[in-house]
Scaffold this active site. Sequence first.
Site, PDB file in Angstrom:
ATOM      1  N   HIS B 255       2.678 -16.689  18.554  1.00  0.00           N
ATOM      2  CA  HIS B 255       1.890 -16.725  19.732  1.00  0.00           C
ATOM      3  C   HIS B 255       0.445 -16.806  19.044  1.00  0.00           C
ATOM      4  O   HIS B 255      -0.219 -17.690  19.724  1.00  0.00           O
ATOM      5  CB  HIS B 255       2.034 -15.259  20.416  1.00  0.00           C
ATOM      6  CG  HIS B 255       1.394 -14.978  21.660  1.00  0.00           C
ATOM      7  ND1 HIS B 255       1.551 -14.987  22.910  1.00  0.00           N
ATOM      8  CD2 HIS B 255       0.013 -14.477  21.553  1.00  0.00           C
ATOM      9  CE1 HIS B 255       0.367 -14.951  23.535  1.00  0.00           C
ATOM     10  NE2 HIS B 255      -0.605 -14.490  22.805  1.00  0.00           N
ATOM     11  N   GLU B 256      -0.022 -16.089  18.299  1.00  0.00           N
ATOM     12  CA  GLU B 256      -1.254 -16.172  17.794  1.00  0.00           C
ATOM     13  C   GLU B 256      -1.348 -17.502  17.037  1.00  0.00           C
ATOM     14  O   GLU B 256      -2.566 -17.979  17.100  1.00  0.00           O
ATOM     15  CB  GLU B 256      -1.533 -14.900  16.733  1.00  0.00           C
ATOM     16  CG  GLU B 256      -1.356 -13.692  17.292  1.00  0.00           C
ATOM     17  CD  GLU B 256      -2.073 -13.294  18.567  1.00  0.00           C
ATOM     18  OE1 GLU B 256      -3.151 -14.023  18.938  1.00  0.00           O
ATOM     19  OE2 GLU B 256      -1.728 -12.449  19.433  1.00  0.00           O
ATOM     20  N   HIS B 259      -2.881 -19.617  19.804  1.00  0.00           N
ATOM     21  CA  HIS B 259      -4.306 -19.426  19.944  1.00  0.00           C
ATOM     22  C   HIS B 259      -4.963 -20.035  18.978  1.00  0.00           C
ATOM     23  O   HIS B 259      -5.878 -20.895  19.051  1.00  0.00           O
ATOM     24  CB  HIS B 259      -4.622 -18.015  19.882  1.00  0.00           C
ATOM     25  CG  HIS B 259      -4.226 -17.333  21.223  1.00  0.00           C
ATOM     26  ND1 HIS B 259      -4.811 -17.615  22.413  1.00  0.00           N
ATOM     27  CD2 HIS B 259      -3.506 -16.156  21.232  1.00  0.00           C
ATOM     28  CE1 HIS B 259      -4.377 -16.796  23.246  1.00  0.00           C
ATOM     29  NE2 HIS B 259      -3.628 -16.005  22.861  1.00  0.00           N
ATOM     30  N   GLU B 285      -4.305 -18.841  26.644  1.00  0.00           N
ATOM     31  CA  GLU B 285      -3.068 -18.116  26.671  1.00  0.00           C
ATOM     32  C   GLU B 285      -1.720 -19.308  26.928  1.00  0.00           C
ATOM     33  O   GLU B 285      -0.743 -19.060  26.705  1.00  0.00           O
ATOM     34  CB  GLU B 285      -2.954 -17.410  27.887  1.00  0.00           C
ATOM     35  CG  GLU B 285      -2.055 -16.215  27.862  1.00  0.00           C
ATOM     36  CD  GLU B 285      -2.172 -15.233  26.664  1.00  0.00           C
ATOM     37  OE1 GLU B 285      -2.972 -15.176  25.968  1.00  0.00           O
ATOM     38  OE2 GLU B 285      -0.990 -14.423  26.272  1.00  0.00           O
TER      39      GLU B 285
END
Lengths: 490, 490
Positions: B255-256, B259, B285
């Site tokens: 997920h990160e 980003h 996101e």
Amino acid sequence: MTAYANLMGFVRETEALKQVQGRLGWDQETVMPRGAAPQRAEEMAALDRVIHARRSAPQIAEWLAEAEAGDDVAAAQLHHIRREHDRATKVPADLSAELTRVTSLSQGIWADARSANDFTAFAPTFSEVLNLRRQEAEALATGGDLYDALLDDYEPGETGATLAAMFDAMRPRLVALRGAILDSGKSAPKLQGIFDETAQLRLSDACARAFGYDFEHGRIDKAVHPFSSGSGLDSRITTRTDPAEPFGCIYSTIHEVGHSRYEQTVSPDYLLTPIGCGVSMGVHESQSRIYENQLGRSRAFTGWLYERCREAFGEIGIDSAEAFYAAVNAVHSGYIRTEADEVHYNLHILLRFDLERALIAGDLGVNDLEAAWNDRFRVDFGVAVDKPSNGVLQDVHWPVGLFGYFPTYTLGNVYAGCLFETLRKAHPDWEHALAEGRAAEVTGWLAENLQRHGALRAPRATVEHATGAPISVEPLLDYLEAKFGALYGL
Amino acid sequence: MTAYANLMGFVRETEALKQVQGRLGWDQETVMPRGAAPQRAEEMAALDRVIHARRSAPQIAEWLAEAEAGDDVAAAQLHHIRREHDRATKVPADLSAELTRVTSLSQGIWADARSANDFTAFAPTFSEVLNLRRQEAEALATGGDLYDALLDDYEPGETGATLAAMFDAMRPRLVALRGAILDSGKSAPKLQGIFDETAQLRLSDACARAFGYDFEHGRIDKAVHPFSSGSGLDSRITTRTDPAEPFGCIYSTIHEVGHSRYEQTVSPDYLLTPIGCGVSMGVHESQSRIYENQLGRSRAFTGWLYERCREAFGEIGIDSAEAFYAAVNAVHSGYIRTEADEVHYNLHILLRFDLERALIAGDLGVNDLEAAWNDRFRVDFGVAVDKPSNGVLQDVHWPVGLFGYFPTYTLGNVYAGCLFETLRKAHPDWEHALAEGRAAEVTGWLAENLQRHGALRAPRATVEHATGAPISVEPLLDYLEAKFGALYGL
């Protein structure tokens, strides 16, 4: 609001921003991704420009003209604010930002050149840094001595001439002691064993705790060149490890703990004010040195450390605390300043002091520096430098523009000598406490008589307030001759 | 120098200082000594004051009046500068600094209250943060809707009303899907084994590399609440570990990485300029979600991950890649948003969206918040909240004043749905590449069509430029129904 209150409110924010600068420096040398360097240089330069503008802000002069010092503390604050304002207004903002940008980048270039053992790869950057610092010195000196103008950043009140006189007075006895030790033919025992990195770092933590390091307001990380960073509630240190031996790690840590405890111990009343930090590099170094050498390398503390080393590493090739003490204090003509014993250390500094004075005066060019270093080293240490990483490229100081910084190390040793003489009288039980690892009990005297006062007094006055006597090179030289005379049977 | 060049020179320094702010935030959540918090709050406030003064500087208005946009890039830069200047001039500097100071401190108070499971211990701080943010909203809204004024910080162009309409359109199908899954009586297999922390972190690194994370310009550390931080050449992420299971670590990392890759991929031409970063939280996101869910939790990638997990942990209680895929995508009514499956996730957001709109509107008081949360949770999730750390105290967002942030998570999911639909057509071989762990090859389409443009276009336009179609909730809902329909035999 009085002028003094306005001024202090403004300065408090500037001090907070200087702490931010310290955090960025810590980040850069410990965790920053390598590829971030160009962007970090921009960040540092932008922050420097902000801080420079605040230091030289016209309203400071107005407030200073009106502000009245109600007591000694206020007088000291005003003294520092005035001094910093004077210096900042002399240096053009563009030059200050450019220096920050260039020295942020130069560190990486130096590290690469050092790895490659290639001084010429670094020489152009070195010249750029040197030229910028000389420009800054010219702006600051306003016709006076350039070197003194730079030195004043690290050791207010000292000059190249006063330090040269002090060092000249030390030199004959240092040279004689070194010669006698090498002539004695006695060699110190050496450690042998496997020194696991994790175990080294655990022992380093234990030493830090023994000397009272406050982990609630600090932390220990690894860095190529150990340093301490930050003031007040966030004062961090770094250490290094070498799989071949654990002393580098242990004594780097104890050294940096000395610096950091000074910052951690300054009165909380002074937090984020000009006097809320160590007063000078020399006084700072006196703390790191006395922790590392007079206390950390004492017979008493090494007795405690010997047991801890055996617990940490098992068999270390040394079978008594007495032999371990001799190993810790082995005297040898090494290349690296940060690995030097107490006898040789100041000879490393004197070399750098003379060379950097010549560089700043324009009497020595960057292209001749490596040869000058190597010549001088052969004379002073009796061996030839084998590669630049063992010579002119070994220290980070010049690459990042810290000209005028080196002599504060020897000045710190002199101060440490004075402080140790007084401490032993004030705390006759010091050896007993150290032998049980209760080093923080011994350094309590320093905390109470020196560290907590921060920059309330001038550097020399800070030490003299603690010792009650004028500064002298005698206590250090007496201490060295007694300690190493006994170790080498002189 | 033209007005545009002057303006950009000035703004570039401001952007550099904003990066410094990001570093301090990273430091605070990863390595800062606990006792440093009060000092850090002063540092953050001082830096905020500097940045606020630069954003609202009168010369920006003068330059803006004269500057001419030569091309689309310049027009986008001017748009962002004007927007930020307008917002900054509306918020008093004291309020901005106070918000920074209070939210820097509130984080630690929240963490303690969360550990103690005591909302009332945090309520006074919560009220202080909320009041300050409402004051800020009033200053920004100039008579308009308070919530919209805050939302605009994270998702320019959206309003509470447009998002409420979007969420209302999603709700029936999400509720129906969730009901059908729970009614199916089918339960997913569960991992069993020993999940060594070091092995988890090594696997997390491997996943980051698979998705193209650039360690030369980033790093991965541990934090309580994973986050990404920084732009351009220094974009870092954090992850977490749980000894009971490795998915939290793995999918937090992926997920990160979504980003952070967005930040790392923005055109270097835009470095340290207003368009040199992700354009909005929603678009941000969308990247983290598509990396984590549509790609990371796909049958193809989990096939690759299954083998890596067995290599890392040995026996994991699951004997086929198919069962592993089902385990990764298990649907369950959990308390914690960050651990929610793709079906429940948006219900967590809708709860927070409604509550924070009511808080900001003044229709819900802080003292009634915990009860309101628990009531709503029981209705939406069918279970009672057992303790505040599983309920109202679970997220860091409100404690640090991020009201208006939550809806961008669901908006990001909607965007991810649209992007994934287009990506599959553009890269028909996507499953083959993922099955071999070559995730960066698949995300290359995102890099080329979305990430590298940074904030050149408005948020919706950024996504629509990549997809070539208007935003719709249909692709996300179609994807969820197809994926979970197949998994649960609906």
